[in-house]
Design an enzyme around this catalytic site. Structure first.
Site: not given
Length: 902
Positions: A77, A338
């Protein structure tokens, strides 16, 4: 860019003196703001969906936090933390460069982050950024670096409901923060940037990538011995919010993060979030899934995603029962099977191919880009088939042919326009991956739905069809607001994906699917089922239902956490038109209860009806048991077409079995003491070995019908020989010592295969009478055609496999007693080749199979009788298969990916 503007104003335009005066005007508050839980509402804005807030929090001094954790956080950080005075000019410059180059990089120091989280709102404005800078400087003047770092580590949100380092160390590792080693610390340092996205339980790949970056940074700086640091074991995430709603909260959190509202804000800033979820629809989703899964095997998993076609708002969402932080079935990728045929149809219509165009739906069919023949599920036949009919019966070969004609990439492009993302996790979607036949490319198998997609993305596709071709961005959040007035309202992002006329024609076809399968939810609806085969077995691994009304589009998926056979509590295979369809129907009916029904659009009849490949494929004839150009058998190996004995006799022969309909055929033959010949497909034999043993035991003769029902008339004798031998081996394994008397070429297309069959000891077998029962003309028509064609000594061709043969059985149930009453006798076909028992121990069942001696032109008279001491393995009322009871719809096979898609 806001940071850059603030810095420039702060130190430049205003002057150093004015900047200092501003800093002094922004004192550090006496106490940090306390975290406030946020509230998520259903779309009505008044009914609470969930409360989200940090509930686990206790401060600890810096001395109680391991140096490894401090080191990892600083690396991740703010590496210059101990060198700057609260603001990093170098960090700001780096962020500006990143912004200009199109990237995104934070510029906030740890001191700034603490100032923002502890004392300010999260609004991204120049004014707020100025306050943040001033507070950061004052914090540095008022407190030492260690005090600021301790405060920061105790106020950061780490995910999993953990607010502060003490809670985080326990949530992820079950330890106190003083015992964290570097490997564990790097995990916690990684989640600070995105507590949801970098939680190893949510996205292990992303979490590991960020951990690797922190590890490499420490290694390169000489801060750790890399040989002593390995990725740690991490506790599974607990569920801060249980049940299906917990997964909804996860999705909301992820969506908010994409709009710049962090997990820290959501869990501590008291936000008011209006979601798109409808309470009635959500309850219907959970209730429908639970009702259908109740009493079913525990390994069955379900997902349901429902969207408003007019907005893209998620109206209902079900990904599992365990809650927030757990695996989300609705956010996992599965082959669409399908359900993708709707996309193929839309792509075809876009190329001017009408849904009434006629295609060759024969099964199997061999396509140039496919190594093995493609079959329809159950080997269903439709030699002259409209796309409308092919969709209702979910036939594979017509849609593969369409895809081959227009190109797989056009189908993929249509899928992307309708709602499937161009990329998944940075990788191109809907293409072969490493290990597939064509890595990086889209093959024709896209027509079969072989490529995995997210249920939510498939729901977007069907919502686009429901919305007349307009695609709306799928979203969970309607609006979000904070106490300070920050927030946003989700804009309606709409795109015209396909022509409304194309959408109308797709809807017309899908409306027939819902109607024919009997899954109408009490109002006009359209949809498509899908089933993905599990490996090379009779079982399925994914079952789908995707459908819509004009008001609601939804997708249901049933599967397992790890792909495996889908069986219900009765050990029946789960297909798309079973459990998923029932859930979809029940959900749609309940979710829309009391809502006026809206009609679906009328068909627009886009495209040309003469655009199909019927009559052009070289495989199109009215009778699917023959081919366009039959290959004659070699001289001396012509197929026999008459019975062994003279007179008013006939021989019944059955093709393409054994199947789930074979027991009914055998029962009928036993009732009238008729002996017949069964031409069995080797592949089917492996599925129904009990039926082969029963056929032999009851005195019927066997006929080799190839291993996979491939057209052996077009291959070499050597290839035919290998195929016939493979089928013989399958029969020998099912019924050791049985005799295979005949060989019948699939489609009656013999070529060199007749000679190969003869050399294998099987008499080539043909027929005289063919009622075209493949075409399902009806029991009465089948019986009438047999009687019309019947002549003395005729071999009759009918089927006990390859689709639903109930009409054939019903025709014979009427016809057999009629023929007996008219003086006809049932016989076996003649033989011209001496048959020998297959390898295996001699058993009564095996000896029941006939063995014939033959002269070059002779017709030896051989009768077969079953041994009464051998009981059949398959009962009359069952449909046996290797792993239990099997329905009449047998799956098709293909290369690379399974191709069954009922």
């Amino acid at each position: 860019m806001a940071t850059a503007a603030a810095v420039l104003m702060f130190w430049g335009a205003a002057g150093v003196g004015a900047a200092e005066a501003y800093v002094e005007s922004v004192p550090v508050p006496a106490a940090a703001a306390q975290p406030q839980a946020s509230v998520l509402y259903y779309r009505d804005g008044t009914t609470i969906l969930a409360r989200v807030g940090a509930t686990d929090h206790s401060d600890v001094p810096l001395s109680a936090i391991s140096p490894a954790l401090r080191q990892a956080v600083l690396l991740a950080e703010d590496r210059d933390f101990y060198d700057h005075a609260g603001v990093s000019v170098r960090g700001v410059a780096r962020a500006v460069v990143a912004d200009v180059s199109g990237k995104r990089e934070g510029a906030s120091t740890i001191t700034q982050q603490y100032a923002r989280n502890a004392f300010l709102s999260q609004r991204v404005t120049v004014d707020r950024k100025m306050q943040e800078l001033a507070l950061a400087i004052n914090l540095e003047r008022q407190y030492g670096k260690d005090e600021i770092l301790a405060r920061y580590l105790n106020t950061i949100y780490y995910g999993r409901g953990a607010y502060g380092i003490a809670a985080a160390a326990n949530a992820y590792f079950g330890v106190t923060p003083d015992r964290l080693d570097f490997a564990q610390s790097a995990v916690l340092a990684a989640v600070i940037k995105d507590p949801w996205g970098y939680d190893p339980d949510h996205d292990p790949a992303a979490a590991r990538r960020r951990w690797n970056w922190i590890f490499a940074t420490a290694r390169d700086a000489g801060l750790i011995d890399p040989a002593t640091v390995t990725y740690p074991t991490i506790r599974p995430a607990g569920s801060a919010i249980g049940g299906p709603i917990g997964l909804v909260v996860d999705q909301v959190e992820r969506e908010l993060a994409g709009h710049g509202i962090t997990s820290q804000q959501l869990h501590t800033q008291g936000l008011r979030v209006i979601t798109t979820l409808d309470r009635t629809a959500q309850q219907a989703a959970v209730g429908s899934v639970r009702a259908r899964l109740h009493g079913q095997p525990a390994e069955l998993q379900a997902a349901l995603v429902a969207l408003d076609p007019a907005t893209g708002g998620v109206r209902a969402y079900y990904g599992g029962e365990h809650g927030s932080g757990y695996f989300d079935n609705a956010a996992a990728m599965h082959p669409a099977a399908s359900t993708f045929k709707s996309i193929v149809l839309a792509a075809a219509l876009g190329r001017g191919i009408a849904y009434q165009s006629r295609w060759d739906g024969s099964s199997p069919r061999l396509f140039p880009d496919r190594g093995v023949p493609l079959r329809n599920h159950g080997n269903l036949q439709c030699p002259e088939c409209t796309l409308h009919h092919a969709m209702v019966d979910s036939l594979n070969t017509p849609f593969y042919a369409v895809t081959a004609q227009i190109g797989p990439n056009r189908v993929r492009d249509t899928a992307v326009r309708l709602g499937i993302p161009e990329r998944y996790d940075g990788h191109k979607s809907m293409v072969d991956v490493k290990g597939d036949p064509a890595p990086g490319k889209t093959r024709g198998d896209i027509a079969l739905g072989r490529y995995p997609v997210l249920p939510g993305d498939l729901a977007t596709v069907y919502a686009t069809l429901a919305g007349n071709g307009v695609r709306h961005q799928r979203h969970f959040v309607e609006s979000v607001g904070g106490a300070d007035g920050s927030g946003y309202t989700t804009p309606d992002v709409a795109t015209a994906a396909i022509d409304p006329k194309i959408a109308a024609d797709v809807t017309t076809v899908l409306k027939s699917v819902v109607k024919e399968h009997g899954i109408t939810p009490g109002r006009p609806a359209a949809g498509k089922t899908g089933t993905q085969q599990y490996l090379d077995t009779l079982d399925n691994q994914d079952a789908w239902m995707a459908g819509y009304t004009p008001e609601l589009a939804s997708v249901v998926w049933i599967g397992r956490a790890k792909p495996g056979p889908l069986r219900d509590a009765r050990n029946k295979r789960i297909e798309g038109d079973t459990m998923p369809s029932y859930i979809w129907r029940d959900f749609t009916r309940s979710a829309l209860a009391g809502t006026p029904a809206t009609p679906l659009p009328e068909p627009a009849h886009v495209g040309r009806t003469d655009a199909g490949d019927f009559g052009k494929s070289g495989h199109d004839v009215k009778n699917p048991d023959s081919v366009t150009e039959l290959h004659a058998a070699a001289a001396g190996y012509q197929p026999v077409v008459h019975t062994e004995h003279g007179g008013k006799r006939l021989a019944l022969t059955f093709d393409d079995g054994p199947s789930a309909d074979t027991p009914a055929v055998l029962d009928l033959l036993a009732q009238y003491h008729v002996k017949a010949t069964f031409c069995v497909v080797g592949e089917n034999v492996t599925w129904y070995p009990q039926l082969v043993r029963r056929i032999v035991a009851e005195g019927h003769r066997l006929c080799n019908h190839s291993m996979h029902h491939d057209d052996l008339g077009i291959v070499s004798e050597a290839t035919s020989r290998a195929d016939i031998a493979e089928a013989d081996a399958a029969i020998a394994e099912a019924a050791p010592g049985a005799t295979v008397t005949y060989y019948r070429a699939p489609y009656g297309d013999f070529g060199p295969s007749a000679k190969a069959g003869g050399k294998a000891g099987h008499t080539p077998l043909g027929w005289v009478v063919d009622p075209d029962d493949w075409l399902l003309p009806g029991a009465g028509v089948i019986a009438s055609r047999i009687k019309q064609q019947l002549t003395p000594r005729a071999v009759v061709l009918v089927h006990d496999g390859g689709g639903d043969r109930k009409q054939t059985v019903e025709a014979l149930r009427t016809l057999i007693p009629q023929l007996l009453g008219e003086g006809w006798k049932f016989d076996q076909p003649e033989t011209t080749v001496a048959a020998k028992p297959l390898p295996g121990a001699s058993t009564p069942a095996a000896s029941a199979s006939p063995s014939a001696s033959a002269s070059p032109s002779g017709s030896p008279s051989v009768s077969a009788s079953a041994s009464p001491s051998v009981a059949p393995s398959a009962s009359a009322s069952s449909s046996p298969a290797p792993s239990g009871s099997v329905s009449a719809s047998v799956g098709s096979r293909g290369s690379g990916a399974p191709s069954r898609a009922p």
